[in-house]
Design a protein around this motif. Structure first.
Motif, mmCIF file in Angstrom:
data_model
loop_
_atom_site.group_PDB
_atom_site.id
_atom_site.type_symbol
_atom_site.label_atom_id
_atom_site.label_comp_id
_atom_site.label_asym_id
_atom_site.label_seq_id
_atom_site.Cartn_x
_atom_site.Cartn_y
_atom_site.Cartn_z
ATOM 1 N N HIS A 94 0.844 -1.194 0.000
ATOM 2 C CA HIS A 94 0.000 0.000 0.000
ATOM 3 C C HIS A 94 0.882 1.247 0.000
ATOM 4 C CE1 HIS A 94 -3.386 2.588 1.092
ATOM 5 N NE2 HIS A 94 -2.648 3.085 2.069
ATOM 6 N N PRO A 95 0.809 2.095 -1.055
ATOM 7 C CA PRO A 95 1.773 3.187 -1.176
ATOM 8 C C PRO A 95 1.326 4.505 -0.570
ATOM 9 C CG PRO A 95 0.547 2.987 -3.216
ATOM 10 C CD PRO A 95 0.005 1.921 -2.285
ATOM 11 N N ASP A 96 0.033 4.692 -0.345
ATOM 12 C CA ASP A 96 -0.517 5.998 0.002
ATOM 13 C C ASP A 96 -0.237 6.354 1.461
ATOM 14 O OD1 ASP A 96 -1.830 8.346 -0.481
ATOM 15 O OD2 ASP A 96 -3.836 7.516 -0.197
ATOM 16 N N ARG B 241 9.706 2.181 0.016
ATOM 17 C CA ARG B 241 9.592 3.605 -0.305
ATOM 18 C C ARG B 241 8.589 4.283 0.624
ATOM 19 N NH1 ARG B 241 10.460 1.771 -5.667
ATOM 20 N NH2 ARG B 241 8.217 1.540 -6.062
ATOM 21 N N ARG B 242 7.495 3.584 0.942
ATOM 22 C CA ARG B 242 6.518 4.159 1.874
ATOM 23 C C ARG B 242 7.126 4.306 3.259
ATOM 24 N NH1 ARG B 242 2.180 3.288 5.516
ATOM 25 N NH2 ARG B 242 0.287 4.462 4.954
ATOM 26 N N VAL B 243 7.877 3.305 3.688
ATOM 27 C CA VAL B 243 8.550 3.372 4.989
ATOM 28 C C VAL B 243 9.450 4.599 5.053
ATOM 29 C CG1 VAL B 243 10.316 2.262 6.426
ATOM 30 C CG2 VAL B 243 8.399 0.915 5.526
ATOM 31 N N GLU B 244 10.239 4.809 4.015
ATOM 32 C CA GLU B 244 11.148 5.955 3.998
ATOM 33 C C GLU B 244 10.381 7.279 3.939
ATOM 34 O OE1 GLU B 244 14.412 5.984 4.608
ATOM 35 O OE2 GLU B 244 13.982 3.873 5.038
ATOM 36 N N VAL C 148 8.628 4.823 12.442
ATOM 37 C CA VAL C 148 8.356 3.538 11.806
ATOM 38 C C VAL C 148 9.324 2.504 12.369
ATOM 39 C CG1 VAL C 148 8.223 2.248 9.640
ATOM 40 C CG2 VAL C 148 7.623 4.678 9.682
ATOM 41 N N GLU C 149 8.792 1.333 12.687
ATOM 42 C CA GLU C 149 9.629 0.190 13.039
ATOM 43 C C GLU C 149 9.417 -0.858 11.947
ATOM 44 O OE1 GLU C 149 10.107 -2.817 16.833
ATOM 45 O OE2 GLU C 149 9.799 -0.661 17.200
#
Length: 310
Positions: free
Chosen positions: A229-231, A257-260, A269-270
């Motif tokens: 899920h990117p949003d 990329r979402r995490v970053e 974020v973990e």
């Protein structure tokens, strides 16, 4: 509305792994709501499947352990036998009559300590089925053992938007009935796996009101298991993320990329990436993901608005 016709202190037989899905369907403890336990809507083709082979009816999932499935089901059986309500409708009869697609919805409740925070668990299944057997009821059992109150969402399949609306309706129901349910509104969390993680993440990003619900507080944290899920909104709650590096369904670079992006927006974020265990690994027993539930709980407790022991 409660669909459980419970009898106090009635001893019901447990399900064994050599029992079939049909045995669960016919079990006296689940009469009136058993269809919400099952992964597939209106599908009797798999009723003769033994629980030993439950993985065959969950095609998008790996490491499905029959003993773990049976333990969660038997906990539910015992709760009913002890006179507890384990299933709640969050749509009214009128709402279901106006929109029959809402028939296959509801909340299963795994009780923790009175007034402890609650979690809502959203299983996956690619919006084709709802894998509560594998990543709904077993998660809930583990969390309830730690004292948390846990709801497992049975949502509509076939539409991510409708499933998200179901999560919103379920949250509204819980918030409106905290006294009856015996749960705290503070520090609630949303847990989702695969398709279910998309629901949890969407509410974390945009809130319930964005999907037609009440203006509820956002969750304390969101737990996202194996989804790309990117949003995100930039105003997301702290987020706990897990995936396997060899996931053939999730695009891991998109997830990372979402995490970053969340980190760059100042959101804690973990993130854990495991080795060679594929998609839909559930509790991950016997793999390098084993114990991730405990890590997620510690992350949740870290972000409690009030430092309250349960």
């Amino acid at each position: 509305m409660n669909k459980s016709a419970n009898k106090v202190n009635k001893r019901y037989a447990h399900i064994e792994t050599n029992n079939t899905i049909h045995d669960i369907v016919n079990h006296n403890a689940f009469q009136g709501f058993v269809q919400y336990i099952l992964p597939w809507d209106n599908n009797m083709d798999y009723y003769n499947t033994p629980l030993d082979n439950v993985s065959s009816i969950l095609p998008y999932h790996n490491h499905v352990e029959p003993d773990i499935v049976a333990a969660a089901i038997n906990h539910m059986i015992d709760e009913v036998g002890n006179g507890k309500t384990i299933f709640y409708d969050f749509y009214t009869g009128k709402q279901k009559q106006e929109d029959p697609t809402k028939d296959f919805t509801g909340l299963f409740f795994f009780r923790g300590k009175p007034e402890a925070p609650f979690a809502v668990v959203c299983p996956g299944g690619a919006f084709e089925y709802v894998a509560s057997f594998h990543e709904g009821f077993p998660y809930a059992l583990e969390l309830s053992k730690k004292g948390y109150n846990v709801f497992v969402l049975r949502y509509r399949v076939g539409s991510e938007l409708k499933a998200t609306e179901d999560l919103v309706a379920a949250l509204s129901y819980i918030f409106e009935n905290t006294d009856m349910l015996g749960v705290s509104r503070e520090n609630y969390s949303l847990w989702g796996s695969s398709a279910g993680a998309r629901l949890a993440a969407s509410i974390g990003s945009y809130g319930a009101a964005s999907f037609g619900g009440s203006d509820l507080s956002k969750p304390c944290i969101v737990v996202m298991a194996y989804t790309a899920h990117p949003d995100f909104s930039g105003d997301d709650p702290p987020t706990f993320v897990i995936v396997s590096g060899d996931d053939s369904i999730v695009d891991v670079p998109t997830l990372e990329r979402r995490v970053e992006a969340l980190k760059n927006a100042g959101i804690e974020v973990e993130y854990y990436k495991y080795d060679d265990i594929g998609h839909g690994f559930g509790l991950g027993i016997g793999t390098d993901a084993e114990g991730w539930i405990e890590n997620a709980v510690q992350f949740w407790k870290k972000h409690f608005s009030k430092n309250k022991e349960i």
